[in-house]
Write a protein that holds these residues in place. Sequence first.
Motif, PDB file in Angstrom:
ATOM      1  N   LYS A   1      12.258  -8.679  -7.356  1.00 58.72           N
ATOM      2  CA  LYS A   1      11.245  -7.616  -7.441  1.00 58.72           C
ATOM      3  C   LYS A   1       9.878  -8.165  -7.025  1.00 58.72           C
ATOM      4  CE  LYS A   1       9.204  -4.393 -10.755  1.00 58.72           C
ATOM      5  NZ  LYS A   1       9.188  -3.965 -12.162  1.00 58.72           N
ATOM      6  N   LYS A   2       9.543  -9.354  -7.561  1.00 51.77           N
ATOM      7  CA  LYS A   2       8.259  -9.970  -7.203  1.00 51.77           C
ATOM      8  C   LYS A   2       8.218 -10.314  -5.713  1.00 51.77           C
ATOM      9  CE  LYS A   2       7.281 -11.855 -11.764  1.00 51.77           C
ATOM     10  NZ  LYS A   2       7.225 -13.057 -12.599  1.00 51.77           N
ATOM     11  N   ALA A   3       9.331 -10.830  -5.190  1.00 47.74           N
ATOM     12  CA  ALA A   3       9.388 -11.176  -3.766  1.00 47.74           C
ATOM     13  C   ALA A   3       9.237  -9.920  -2.919  1.00 47.74           C
ATOM     14  CB  ALA A   3      10.710 -11.881  -3.447  1.00 47.74           C
ATOM     15  N   TYR A   4       9.877  -8.832  -3.331  1.00 50.15           N
ATOM     16  CA  TYR A   4       9.773  -7.574  -2.596  1.00 50.15           C
ATOM     17  C   TYR A   4       8.338  -7.058  -2.643  1.00 50.15           C
ATOM     18  CZ  TYR A   4      10.473  -2.694  -1.340  1.00 50.15           C
ATOM     19  OH  TYR A   4      10.383  -1.456  -0.740  1.00 50.15           O
ATOM     20  N   GLN A   5       7.730  -7.102  -3.832  1.00 59.51           N
ATOM     21  CA  GLN A   5       6.350  -6.647  -3.966  1.00 59.51           C
ATOM     22  C   GLN A   5       5.415  -7.514  -3.130  1.00 59.51           C
ATOM     23  OE1 GLN A   5       5.976  -6.860  -8.238  1.00 59.51           O
ATOM     24  NE2 GLN A   5       6.608  -4.729  -8.535  1.00 59.51           N
ATOM     25  N   LYS A   6       5.647  -8.825  -3.132  1.00 61.97           N
ATOM     26  CA  LYS A   6       4.828  -9.734  -2.337  1.00 61.97           C
ATOM     27  C   LYS A   6       5.012  -9.433  -0.852  1.00 61.97           C
ATOM     28  CE  LYS A   6       2.081 -13.306  -2.305  1.00 61.97           C
ATOM     29  NZ  LYS A   6       0.739 -13.225  -2.829  1.00 61.97           N
ATOM     30  N   GLN A   7       6.260  -9.178  -0.439  1.00 60.84           N
ATOM     31  CA  GLN A   7       6.524  -8.859   0.963  1.00 60.84           C
ATOM     32  C   GLN A   7       5.830  -7.558   1.353  1.00 60.84           C
ATOM     33  OE1 GLN A   7      10.668  -8.373   1.881  1.00 60.84           O
ATOM     34  NE2 GLN A   7      10.327  -8.301   4.071  1.00 60.84           N
ATOM     35  N   GLU A   8       5.887  -6.553   0.481  1.00 56.55           N
ATOM     36  CA  GLU A   8       5.199  -5.286   0.766  1.00 56.55           C
ATOM     37  C   GLU A   8       3.690  -5.515   0.873  1.00 56.55           C
ATOM     38  OE1 GLU A   8       6.400  -2.581  -2.368  1.00 56.55           O
ATOM     39  OE2 GLU A   8       7.693  -1.525  -0.939  1.00 56.55           O
ATOM     40  N   GLU A   9       3.151  -6.311  -0.035  1.00 57.09           N
ATOM     41  CA  GLU A   9       1.725  -6.616  -0.015  1.00 57.09           C
ATOM     42  C   GLU A   9       1.349  -7.319   1.295  1.00 57.09           C
ATOM     43  OE1 GLU A   9      -1.211  -9.599  -2.446  1.00 57.09           O
ATOM     44  OE2 GLU A   9       0.352  -8.578  -3.594  1.00 57.09           O
ATOM     45  N   MET A  10       2.181  -8.289   1.692  1.00 59.34           N
ATOM     46  CA  MET A  10       1.913  -9.015   2.935  1.00 59.34           C
ATOM     47  C   MET A  10       2.010  -8.070   4.139  1.00 59.34           C
ATOM     48  SD  MET A  10       3.881 -12.601   2.143  1.00 59.34           S
ATOM     49  CE  MET A  10       3.762 -13.183   3.809  1.00 59.34           C
ATOM     50  N   GLN A  11       2.977  -7.160   4.124  1.00 60.84           N
ATOM     51  CA  GLN A  11       3.114  -6.209   5.225  1.00 60.84           C
ATOM     52  C   GLN A  11       1.908  -5.274   5.288  1.00 60.84           C
ATOM     53  OE1 GLN A  11       6.955  -4.392   4.591  1.00 60.84           O
ATOM     54  NE2 GLN A  11       8.017  -5.953   5.809  1.00 60.84           N
ATOM     55  N   ARG A  12       1.431  -4.832   4.107  1.00 61.62           N
ATOM     56  CA  ARG A  12       0.231  -3.980   4.098  1.00 61.62           C
ATOM     57  C   ARG A  12      -0.972  -4.761   4.643  1.00 61.62           C
ATOM     58  NH1 ARG A  12       2.421  -2.307  -0.914  1.00 61.62           N
ATOM     59  NH2 ARG A  12       1.112  -3.765  -2.039  1.00 61.62           N
ATOM     60  N   GLU A  13      -1.096  -6.015   4.205  1.00 63.83           N
ATOM     61  CA  GLU A  13      -2.202  -6.846   4.685  1.00 63.83           C
ATOM     62  C   GLU A  13      -2.099  -7.073   6.192  1.00 63.83           C
ATOM     63  OE1 GLU A  13      -5.731  -8.685   4.491  1.00 63.83           O
ATOM     64  OE2 GLU A  13      -4.781  -7.655   2.812  1.00 63.83           O
ATOM     65  N   MET A  14      -0.867  -7.353   6.655  1.00 63.55           N
ATOM     66  CA  MET A  14      -0.678  -7.555   8.102  1.00 63.55           C
ATOM     67  C   MET A  14      -1.002  -6.280   8.877  1.00 63.55           C
ATOM     68  SD  MET A  14       2.748  -9.959   8.133  1.00 63.55           S
ATOM     69  CE  MET A  14       3.128  -9.571   9.808  1.00 63.55           C
ATOM     70  N   GLU A  15      -0.628  -5.139   8.307  1.00 63.57           N
ATOM     71  CA  GLU A  15      -0.930  -3.864   8.968  1.00 63.57           C
ATOM     72  C   GLU A  15      -2.438  -3.644   9.017  1.00 63.57           C
ATOM     73  OE1 GLU A  15      -0.486  -0.364  11.018  1.00 63.57           O
ATOM     74  OE2 GLU A  15       0.981  -1.961  10.695  1.00 63.57           O
ATOM     75  N   LYS A  16      -3.135  -3.967   7.919  1.00 62.92           N
ATOM     76  CA  LYS A  16      -4.596  -3.854   7.923  1.00 62.92           C
ATOM     77  C   LYS A  16      -5.204  -4.760   8.990  1.00 62.92           C
ATOM     78  CE  LYS A  16      -5.306  -2.801   3.018  1.00 62.92           C
ATOM     79  NZ  LYS A  16      -5.830  -3.335   1.750  1.00 62.92           N
ATOM     80  N   GLN A  17      -4.699  -6.004   9.043  1.00 61.41           N
ATOM     81  CA  GLN A  17      -5.221  -6.939  10.034  1.00 61.41           C
ATOM     82  C   GLN A  17      -4.897  -6.474  11.452  1.00 61.41           C
ATOM     83  OE1 GLN A  17      -3.799 -10.857   9.096  1.00 61.41           O
ATOM     84  NE2 GLN A  17      -5.071 -11.052   7.270  1.00 61.41           N
TER      85      GLN A  17
END
Length: 154
Positions: free
Chosen positions: A90-106
Amino acid sequence: MLQHQNEVQKQALRQAAEQQRHQFEVQVEQQLRAQEMSVDQQANYQMMGLQQAAHEQRALLEQQANQSVLEYEQKKVQDEFARQQYDYQKKAYQKQEEMQREMEKQRQAYAQQHRALQEAYAMQAASAAANLYAHHGAPGVGAYGGPCGGGCGW
């Protein structure tokens, strides 16, 4: 004398009868004791059999209880492992989603920056061309094909 002899014989018969009665009572008493001992022995064997069966049943129940405790502990460890694994995933999935959102922002920020740079370069190029045209006139006017006749390097 006859009477005395008669009395002695009767007395001997009474003593013999009393002795036989006593021997018979002793014999009956011995048989009774032997039968009682046999009954006691059978009761003891039955009691020992019951005790052994109870001991075996107790041992079986203890073994089953120990097996149940072991199975419970194993299940408990498996459940804890599954819970930890779920939490980790769950934490890995949440971290991956967070990273994807950050990458999308970037990516969006870089795309916006790229568009702004392109617009700035286009405006700069248009401004440079406008300045050049204003300074030298339209392209292809000179003798050598440039606005200055070949002197300005255009």
